[in-house]
Design a protein around this motif. Structure first.
Motif, PDB file in Angstrom:
ATOM      1  N   LEU A  57      41.639  27.147  48.274  1.00 45.13           N
ATOM      2  CA  LEU A  57      42.785  27.306  49.182  1.00 45.13           C
ATOM      3  C   LEU A  57      42.398  27.983  50.493  1.00 45.13           C
ATOM      4  CD1 LEU A  57      45.533  28.387  46.623  1.00 45.13           C
ATOM      5  CD2 LEU A  57      45.325  26.175  47.786  1.00 45.13           C
ATOM      6  N   GLY A  58      41.127  28.377  50.625  1.00 43.38           N
ATOM      7  CA  GLY A  58      40.651  28.930  51.887  1.00 43.38           C
ATOM      8  C   GLY A  58      40.583  30.435  51.954  1.00 43.38           C
ATOM      9  N   PHE A  59      40.849  31.123  50.849  1.00 40.47           N
ATOM     10  CA  PHE A  59      40.797  32.586  50.851  1.00 40.47           C
ATOM     11  C   PHE A  59      39.332  33.045  50.869  1.00 40.47           C
ATOM     12  CE2 PHE A  59      45.040  31.896  49.162  1.00 40.47           C
ATOM     13  CZ  PHE A  59      45.778  32.910  49.764  1.00 40.47           C
ATOM     14  N   SER A  60      39.084  34.115  51.621  1.00 39.51           N
ATOM     15  CA  SER A  60      37.746  34.702  51.650  1.00 39.51           C
ATOM     16  C   SER A  60      37.511  35.493  50.371  1.00 39.51           C
ATOM     17  CB  SER A  60      37.596  35.621  52.861  1.00 39.51           C
ATOM     18  OG  SER A  60      38.423  36.772  52.713  1.00 39.51           O
ATOM     19  N   LEU A  61      36.251  35.771  50.067  1.00 37.02           N
ATOM     20  CA  LEU A  61      35.955  36.551  48.863  1.00 37.02           C
ATOM     21  C   LEU A  61      36.556  37.954  48.958  1.00 37.02           C
ATOM     22  CD1 LEU A  61      32.265  35.532  48.065  1.00 37.02           C
ATOM     23  CD2 LEU A  61      34.373  34.728  46.991  1.00 37.02           C
ATOM     24  N   LYS A  62      36.625  38.493  50.179  1.00 39.14           N
ATOM     25  CA  LYS A  62      37.238  39.815  50.362  1.00 39.14           C
ATOM     26  C   LYS A  62      38.721  39.775  50.004  1.00 39.14           C
ATOM     27  CE  LYS A  62      37.734  43.540  53.740  1.00 39.14           C
ATOM     28  NZ  LYS A  62      37.474  43.972  55.146  1.00 39.14           N
ATOM     29  N   ASP A  63      39.409  38.700  50.451  1.00 43.26           N
ATOM     30  CA  ASP A  63      40.827  38.541  50.114  1.00 43.26           C
ATOM     31  C   ASP A  63      41.000  38.341  48.609  1.00 43.26           C
ATOM     32  OD1 ASP A  63      41.639  38.754  52.748  1.00 43.26           O
ATOM     33  OD2 ASP A  63      41.505  36.593  53.110  1.00 43.26           O
ATOM     34  N   ILE A  64      40.090  37.584  48.025  1.00 40.67           N
ATOM     35  CA  ILE A  64      40.166  37.322  46.584  1.00 40.67           C
ATOM     36  C   ILE A  64      39.974  38.616  45.801  1.00 40.67           C
ATOM     37  CG2 ILE A  64      39.056  36.122  44.653  1.00 40.67           C
ATOM     38  CD1 ILE A  64      38.412  33.845  46.630  1.00 40.67           C
ATOM     39  N   GLN A  65      39.080  39.474  46.275  1.00 39.11           N
ATOM     40  CA  GLN A  65      38.879  40.776  45.629  1.00 39.11           C
ATOM     41  C   GLN A  65      40.194  41.538  45.543  1.00 39.11           C
ATOM     42  OE1 GLN A  65      35.758  42.579  48.048  1.00 39.11           O
ATOM     43  NE2 GLN A  65      34.540  42.884  46.214  1.00 39.11           N
ATOM     44  N   GLU A  66      40.924  41.548  46.671  1.00 41.46           N
ATOM     45  CA  GLU A  66      42.184  42.282  46.726  1.00 41.46           C
ATOM     46  C   GLU A  66      43.217  41.660  45.788  1.00 41.46           C
ATOM     47  OE1 GLU A  66      44.868  45.119  47.527  1.00 41.46           O
ATOM     48  OE2 GLU A  66      42.780  45.121  48.212  1.00 41.46           O
ATOM     49  N   LEU A  67      43.297  40.340  45.791  1.00 42.99           N
ATOM     50  CA  LEU A  67      44.264  39.650  44.938  1.00 42.99           C
ATOM     51  C   LEU A  67      43.957  39.857  43.458  1.00 42.99           C
ATOM     52  CD1 LEU A  67      44.647  36.312  46.928  1.00 42.99           C
ATOM     53  CD2 LEU A  67      46.435  38.020  46.549  1.00 42.99           C
ATOM     54  N   MET A  68      42.672  39.895  43.119  1.00 44.26           N
ATOM     55  CA  MET A  68      42.283  40.042  41.711  1.00 44.26           C
ATOM     56  C   MET A  68      42.664  41.410  41.153  1.00 44.26           C
ATOM     57  SD  MET A  68      40.953  37.131  40.807  1.00 44.26           S
ATOM     58  CE  MET A  68      39.853  37.349  39.427  1.00 44.26           C
ATOM     59  N   ARG A  69      42.896  42.366  42.042  1.00 44.92           N
ATOM     60  CA  ARG A  69      43.293  43.706  41.590  1.00 44.92           C
ATOM     61  C   ARG A  69      44.785  43.768  41.269  1.00 44.92           C
ATOM     62  NH1 ARG A  69      40.431  45.501  46.442  1.00 44.92           N
ATOM     63  NH2 ARG A  69      38.261  45.991  45.926  1.00 44.92           N
ATOM     64  N   GLN A  70      45.535  42.754  41.751  1.00 49.12           N
ATOM     65  CA  GLN A  70      46.986  42.771  41.603  1.00 49.12           C
ATOM     66  C   GLN A  70      47.414  42.023  40.340  1.00 49.12           C
ATOM     67  OE1 GLN A  70      48.590  41.127  45.235  1.00 49.12           O
ATOM     68  NE2 GLN A  70      47.316  42.443  46.527  1.00 49.12           N
ATOM     69  N   SER A  71      48.415  42.561  39.650  1.00 44.86           N
ATOM     70  CA  SER A  71      48.919  41.924  38.429  1.00 44.86           C
ATOM     71  C   SER A  71      49.874  40.777  38.758  1.00 44.86           C
ATOM     72  CB  SER A  71      49.643  42.957  37.554  1.00 44.86           C
ATOM     73  OG  SER A  71      50.704  43.565  38.285  1.00 44.86           O
ATOM     74  N   GLN A  72      50.542  40.868  39.937  1.00 44.61           N
ATOM     75  CA  GLN A  72      51.437  39.796  40.383  1.00 44.61           C
ATOM     76  C   GLN A  72      51.119  39.483  41.845  1.00 44.61           C
ATOM     77  OE1 GLN A  72      55.356  41.431  39.530  1.00 44.61           O
ATOM     78  NE2 GLN A  72      55.510  40.122  37.711  1.00 44.61           N
ATOM     79  N   TRP A  73      51.292  38.215  42.187  1.00 44.82           N
ATOM     80  CA  TRP A  73      50.947  37.792  43.545  1.00 44.82           C
ATOM     81  C   TRP A  73      52.190  37.375  44.322  1.00 44.82           C
ATOM     82  CZ3 TRP A  73      46.321  34.010  42.233  1.00 44.82           C
ATOM     83  CH2 TRP A  73      45.232  34.783  41.810  1.00 44.82           C
ATOM     84  N   ASP A  74      52.303  37.875  45.550  1.00 42.35           N
ATOM     85  CA  ASP A  74      53.316  37.405  46.492  1.00 42.35           C
ATOM     86  C   ASP A  74      52.538  36.919  47.720  1.00 42.35           C
ATOM     87  OD1 ASP A  74      55.467  36.842  48.035  1.00 42.35           O
ATOM     88  OD2 ASP A  74      56.098  38.926  48.350  1.00 42.35           O
ATOM     89  N   ILE A  75      52.108  35.679  47.649  1.00 42.15           N
ATOM     90  CA  ILE A  75      51.139  35.198  48.644  1.00 42.15           C
ATOM     91  C   ILE A  75      51.670  34.034  49.487  1.00 42.15           C
ATOM     92  CG2 ILE A  75      49.093  35.950  47.382  1.00 42.15           C
ATOM     93  CD1 ILE A  75      48.817  33.099  46.314  1.00 42.15           C
ATOM     94  N   THR A  76      52.987  33.932  49.597  1.00 37.43           N
ATOM     95  CA  THR A  76      53.568  32.818  50.357  1.00 37.43           C
ATOM     96  C   THR A  76      53.058  32.794  51.792  1.00 37.43           C
ATOM     97  OG1 THR A  76      55.577  32.926  49.008  1.00 37.43           O
ATOM     98  CG2 THR A  76      55.716  31.723  51.095  1.00 37.43           C
ATOM     99  N   GLU A  77      53.111  33.969  52.459  1.00 34.35           N
ATOM    100  CA  GLU A  77      52.669  34.023  53.856  1.00 34.35           C
ATOM    101  C   GLU A  77      51.178  33.730  53.973  1.00 34.35           C
ATOM    102  OE1 GLU A  77      54.540  34.213  56.586  1.00 34.35           O
ATOM    103  OE2 GLU A  77      56.205  34.106  55.153  1.00 34.35           O
TER     104      GLU A  77
END
Length: 243
Positions: A57-77
């Motif tokens: 989907l185009g996310f950088s590994l740095k962004d993925i690191q942050e998302l992987m720490r979250q239990s729920q995702w609000d990533i619409t924007e």
């Protein structure tokens, strides 16, 4: 439990990438032996699928690191942003494909091209829009539009003629052709210049003094060739004025 080699084969992700994900704390092995061997379990496949999915989907590994720490995702924007970035890249890819098609046709029309000439033509095609904006600070809009009307759209025939003229001028410089011989070649060059611009060159000699931005207007000529060419053009323009 899978060794790193087995896990790599099962998932299609290289061992090198798996080790990198380990270093980034994106995907740690479920078990590391006393000898340092990495082992993975089926649950690690799910984690890896999250990583590869987000990368797609185009996310950088740095962004993925942050998302992987979250239990729920609000990533619409974030998804909307990634879509915008992909659409921008798509436009660039289409432009690059058009440029490749042009360069293939150009190469087929000219079996042998000096690298300096070929690269200058490619770079000038890449910077065409910026060149027009730059020139409009010095010339009327309609004159600039006329200059680029011929070459817009990757005109292979026009550029092939230009390559031939440039080659002739380089040979003329190297072999020190007479002014008469050089002027014959320049006639061909001037025939490529819009009538209104040519008249301005005759009536406004200061136009020849404009220092073009070398990044926007790469030249196929060396410094010595360029100085020689400008001198020959100026002499020829003086002859036109006296006629």
């Amino acid at each position: 439990m899978y060794s790193i080699g087995q896990f790599s084969k099962k998932t299609g992700v290289s061992i090198r990438t798996l080790r990198y994900y380990d270093e980034m704390n994106l995907l740690k092995p479920s078990y590391i032996s006393e000898t340092g061997r990495r082992f993975y379990e089926n649950e690690d496949i799910i984690t890896l699928q999250k990583i590869t999915g987000l990368k797609t989907l185009g996310f950088s590994l740095k962004d993925i690191q942050e998302l992987m720490r979250q239990s729920q995702w609000d990533i619409t924007e974030s998804l909307k942003y990634q879509k915008g970035e992909m659409l921008r890249k798509l436009v660039e890819i289409k432009k690059n494909i058009e440029l490749l098609e042009y360069t293939i046709s150009l190469a087929q029309s000219n079996q042998v091209i000096e690298p300096e000439i070929f690269i200058a033509l490619i770079q000038n095609n890449l910077h065409m829009e910026s060149q027009q904006r730059w020139l409009k600070d010095y010339l009327p809009n309609e004159v600039v539009d006329e200059i680029y009307a011929v070459s817009n759209g990757h005109n292979v025939r026009y550029d092939t003629q230009l390559i031939n003229i440039i080659n002739q001028l380089k040979i003329a410089y190297k072999n020190q052709f007479t002014d008469t011989e050089v002027h014959t070649i320049l006639e061909g060059l001037f025939s490529q210049v819009p009538h209104e611009l040519f008249n301005r060159l005759l009536t406004e000699p200061k136009l020849m003094e404009i220092q073009l931005d070398s990044m926007l207007f790469p030249s196929p000529f060396s410094k010595q060739e360029g100085e020689w060419l400008i001198e020959k053009i100026e002499n020829m323009l003086k002859e036109y004025k006296t006629k």
